[in-house]
Write a protein that holds these residues in place. Structure first.
Motif, PDB file in Angstrom:
ATOM      1  N   ILE A  16      47.315  45.336   8.371  1.00 18.40           N
ATOM      2  CA  ILE A  16      46.526  46.224   7.527  1.00 18.40           C
ATOM      3  C   ILE A  16      45.297  45.431   7.077  1.00 18.40           C
ATOM      4  N   PRO A  17      44.091  45.935   7.275  1.00 19.93           N
ATOM      5  CA  PRO A  17      42.892  45.199   6.858  1.00 19.93           C
ATOM      6  C   PRO A  17      42.948  44.857   5.369  1.00 19.93           C
ATOM      7  N   TYR A  18      42.564  43.624   5.061  1.00 15.92           N
ATOM      8  CA  TYR A  18      42.741  43.068   3.720  1.00 15.92           C
ATOM      9  C   TYR A  18      41.424  42.452   3.275  1.00 15.92           C
ATOM     10  N   GLY A  19      40.889  42.911   2.133  1.00 21.83           N
ATOM     11  CA  GLY A  19      39.652  42.363   1.599  1.00 21.83           C
ATOM     12  C   GLY A  19      39.844  41.921   0.160  1.00 21.83           C
ATOM     13  N   THR A  20      38.847  41.240  -0.378  1.00 25.69           N
ATOM     14  CA  THR A  20      38.951  40.772  -1.757  1.00 25.69           C
ATOM     15  C   THR A  20      37.639  40.961  -2.498  1.00 25.69           C
ATOM     16  N   ILE A  21      37.747  41.372  -3.761  1.00 25.11           N
ATOM     17  CA  ILE A  21      36.612  41.448  -4.680  1.00 25.11           C
ATOM     18  C   ILE A  21      36.893  40.469  -5.805  1.00 25.11           C
ATOM     19  N   LEU A  22      35.983  39.517  -5.993  1.00 29.89           N
ATOM     20  CA  LEU A  22      36.208  38.418  -6.941  1.00 29.89           C
ATOM     21  C   LEU A  22      35.104  38.387  -7.999  1.00 29.89           C
ATOM     22  N   PRO A  23      35.447  38.452  -9.281  1.00 31.72           N
ATOM     23  CA  PRO A  23      34.440  38.304 -10.332  1.00 31.72           C
ATOM     24  C   PRO A  23      33.985  36.845 -10.428  1.00 31.72           C
ATOM     25  N   GLU A  24      32.697  36.654 -10.553  1.00 34.24           N
ATOM     26  CA  GLU A  24      32.142  35.297 -10.601  1.00 34.24           C
ATOM     27  C   GLU A  24      32.711  34.492 -11.756  1.00 34.24           C
ATOM     28  N   ASN A  25      32.901  35.127 -12.922  1.00 31.91           N
ATOM     29  CA  ASN A  25      33.309  34.404 -14.125  1.00 31.91           C
ATOM     30  C   ASN A  25      34.768  34.637 -14.500  1.00 31.91           C
ATOM     31  N   ASP A  26      35.598  34.953 -13.534  1.00 28.65           N
ATOM     32  CA  ASP A  26      37.021  35.153 -13.788  1.00 28.65           C
ATOM     33  C   ASP A  26      37.643  33.824 -14.204  1.00 28.65           C
ATOM     34  N   GLN A  27      38.175  33.774 -15.421  1.00 28.86           N
ATOM     35  CA  GLN A  27      38.773  32.539 -15.915  1.00 28.86           C
ATOM     36  C   GLN A  27      40.227  32.379 -15.487  1.00 28.86           C
ATOM     37  N   PHE A  28      40.841  33.454 -15.000  1.00 30.42           N
ATOM     38  CA  PHE A  28      42.205  33.367 -14.482  1.00 30.42           C
ATOM     39  C   PHE A  28      42.210  32.762 -13.082  1.00 30.42           C
ATOM     40  N   PHE A  29      41.429  33.348 -12.187  1.00 28.14           N
ATOM     41  CA  PHE A  29      41.441  32.954 -10.785  1.00 28.14           C
ATOM     42  C   PHE A  29      40.012  32.641 -10.345  1.00 28.14           C
ATOM     43  N   TYR A  30      39.705  31.349 -10.223  1.00 31.54           N
ATOM     44  CA  TYR A  30      38.358  30.933  -9.853  1.00 31.54           C
ATOM     45  C   TYR A  30      38.075  31.330  -8.404  1.00 31.54           C
ATOM     46  N   TRP A  31      36.938  31.997  -8.198  1.00 31.92           N
ATOM     47  CA  TRP A  31      36.670  32.526  -6.865  1.00 31.92           C
ATOM     48  C   TRP A  31      36.557  31.426  -5.815  1.00 31.92           C
ATOM     49  N   GLN A  32      36.022  30.261  -6.208  1.00 32.11           N
ATOM     50  CA  GLN A  32      35.891  29.172  -5.233  1.00 32.11           C
ATOM     51  C   GLN A  32      37.258  28.732  -4.722  1.00 32.11           C
ATOM     52  N   LYS A  33      38.214  28.641  -5.651  1.00 28.35           N
ATOM     53  CA  LYS A  33      39.549  28.177  -5.267  1.00 28.35           C
ATOM     54  C   LYS A  33      40.273  29.232  -4.443  1.00 28.35           C
ATOM     55  N   VAL A  34      40.087  30.502  -4.794  1.00 23.98           N
ATOM     56  CA  VAL A  34      40.725  31.578  -4.035  1.00 23.98           C
ATOM     57  C   VAL A  34      40.256  31.559  -2.588  1.00 23.98           C
ATOM     58  N   LEU A  35      38.949  31.449  -2.362  1.00 25.13           N
ATOM     59  CA  LEU A  35      38.442  31.458  -0.998  1.00 25.13           C
ATOM     60  C   LEU A  35      38.768  30.167  -0.264  1.00 25.13           C
ATOM     61  N   GLN A  36      38.867  29.053  -1.002  1.00 22.81           N
ATOM     62  CA  GLN A  36      39.252  27.797  -0.368  1.00 22.81           C
ATOM     63  C   GLN A  36      40.692  27.870   0.138  1.00 22.81           C
ATOM     64  N   LYS A  37      41.575  28.436  -0.686  1.00 23.14           N
ATOM     65  CA  LYS A  37      43.003  28.460  -0.356  1.00 23.14           C
ATOM     66  C   LYS A  37      43.389  29.641   0.535  1.00 23.14           C
ATOM     67  N   SER A  38      42.703  30.772   0.355  1.00 18.45           N
ATOM     68  CA  SER A  38      43.171  32.004   1.012  1.00 18.45           C
ATOM     69  C   SER A  38      42.072  32.762   1.740  1.00 18.45           C
ATOM     70  N   GLY A  39      40.885  32.177   1.871  1.00 16.62           N
ATOM     71  CA  GLY A  39      39.773  32.897   2.483  1.00 16.62           C
ATOM     72  C   GLY A  39      40.056  33.378   3.888  1.00 16.62           C
ATOM     73  N   ASP A  40      40.907  32.661   4.629  1.00 16.23           N
ATOM     74  CA  ASP A  40      41.208  33.056   6.001  1.00 16.23           C
ATOM     75  C   ASP A  40      41.961  34.374   6.098  1.00 16.23           C
ATOM     76  N   LEU A  41      42.573  34.816   4.995  1.00 16.04           N
ATOM     77  CA  LEU A  41      43.332  36.064   5.016  1.00 16.04           C
ATOM     78  C   LEU A  41      42.422  37.291   5.087  1.00 16.04           C
ATOM     79  N   PHE A  42      41.151  37.124   4.709  1.00 15.88           N
ATOM     80  CA  PHE A  42      40.291  38.283   4.499  1.00 15.88           C
ATOM     81  C   PHE A  42      39.310  38.558   5.633  1.00 15.88           C
TER      82      PHE A  42
END
Length: 333
Positions: free
Chosen positions: A263-289
């Motif tokens: 199933i196609p999987y995408g992500t929308i990430l807020p720049e200033n999200d203090q819970f989940f930093y967008w840089q870390k999300v894409l570093q760890k899981s960017g290949d999923l999207f």
């Protein structure tokens, strides 16, 4: 991972998402109808609301899978913003929102996250079988859905997709796409490490800067029934929220539930999200999207709730981009 820069409201945005976002912003607002649809999981009512726009731009309904502890009411503004832009939408209460005495019923002591996944199935089934919904849609039943999982809703969405397409295929309503919205389980931290990391951010940072300051914005952007909905939710849901939190402590993340799901999987990430930093999300899981990402400038974790009018085009754009390359797996709710 390299990024494509955008001068729009997104910090980084691939060209194919940018084109869809530009189009979504040009959609003229239209009227819509909202109806209640009876949906149950066991003997628990799920309080499903269905929105049908006049002159839908896409027949596929967007399902909003809420974050941990969030009442349905804080997503009413987003549901309306999507419907005004031509998208059918459904929104429901968590199965934890039930009469207090029902909490001791054995049926309600199951795995809380699985229980949440089953709620999505129950709602999709109710929509498909509802004569009122089919009539509103001009005789066209709900046959496929796009899912948007906000925060912990990403856990629920990904787990449901894994269960449906790998362990127990279904064949009545197709999940066309999945969009993680400030989604949990993508930053590489699991178990107690995740809890410790996020607990330090919660107080006073997130609790004050995002949630508390966001309450007036949410109330102003949502319909008047948000207050009653929120009060009912708070008094009825605390025991199950505690159990869900404990379950997440031992959850390793969503990778194992998404890697083999077609199933196609995408992500929308807020720049200033203090819970989940967008840089870390894409570093760890960017290949999923598969290059389907959207990083929104000057936005925080609760941006979809506080700024639904601004956020809605981003979600519409992502679902359209994912749909163009989809290979749908079908499931029975």
């Amino acid at each position: 991972m390299s990024f494509e820069y955008s001068n729009s409201s997104a910090l980084y945005l691939p060209d194919h998402i940018s084109e869809e976002l530009e189009h979504a912003r040009t959609i003229e607002h239209r009227d819509f109808k909202r109806i209640s649809v009876e949906a149950k999981l066991g003997n628990v009512g799920l309080g499903c609301l269905y929105y049908q726009p006049e002159e839908a731009t896409d027949d596929t309904a967007i399902g909003i899978v809420k974050g941990l502890g969030a009442p349905r009411g804080v997503y009413l503004g987003l549901a309306e913003a999507l419907a005004k832009r031509g998208r059918p939408v459904f929104l429901y209460k968590s199965p934890r929102t039930q009469p207090l005495l029902d909490l001791v019923h054995p049926e309600h002591q199951r795995d809380p996250l699985i229980y949440q996944m089953q709620a999505v199935h129950a709602v999709a089934k109710a929509l498909r079988n509802s004569e009122k919904v089919t009539e509103l849609r001009g005789g066209n039943p709900v046959h496929q859905i796009d899912l948007g999982g906000h925060s912990m809703g990403n856990y629920i969405m990904a787990g449901m997709a894994h269960h449906d397409t790998i362990e127990k295929p279904y064949d009545d309503v197709a999940v066309r796409s999945m969009t993680s919205i400030a989604g949990a389980g993508l930053d590489g931290d699991g178990g107690w490490k995740q809890v410790a990391s996020h607990a330090k951010k919660l107080w006073p940072g997130i609790a004050v800067d995002e949630i508390w300051k966001g309450i007036p914005l949410i109330i102003n952007s949502a319909p008047k029934d948000i207050k009653i909905d929120a009060i009912q939710h708070i008094f009825r849901s605390l025991p199950r929220i505690i159990r869900e939190t404990a379950k997440i402590v031992w959850s390793p993340g969503v990778r194992e539930n998404t890697e083999n799901v077609d199933i196609p999987y995408g992500t929308i990430l807020p720049e200033n999200d203090q819970f989940f930093y967008w840089q870390k999300v894409l570093q760890k899981s960017g290949d999923l999207f598969d290059n389907n990402y959207d990083i929104i400038k000057d936005a925080n974790h609760v941006y979809p709730n506080t700024h639904p009018e601004e956020f809605a085009p981003h979600l519409i754009a992502m679902t359209h981009a994912l749909a163009k390359n989809r290979q749908s797996q079908r499931y029975e709710a």
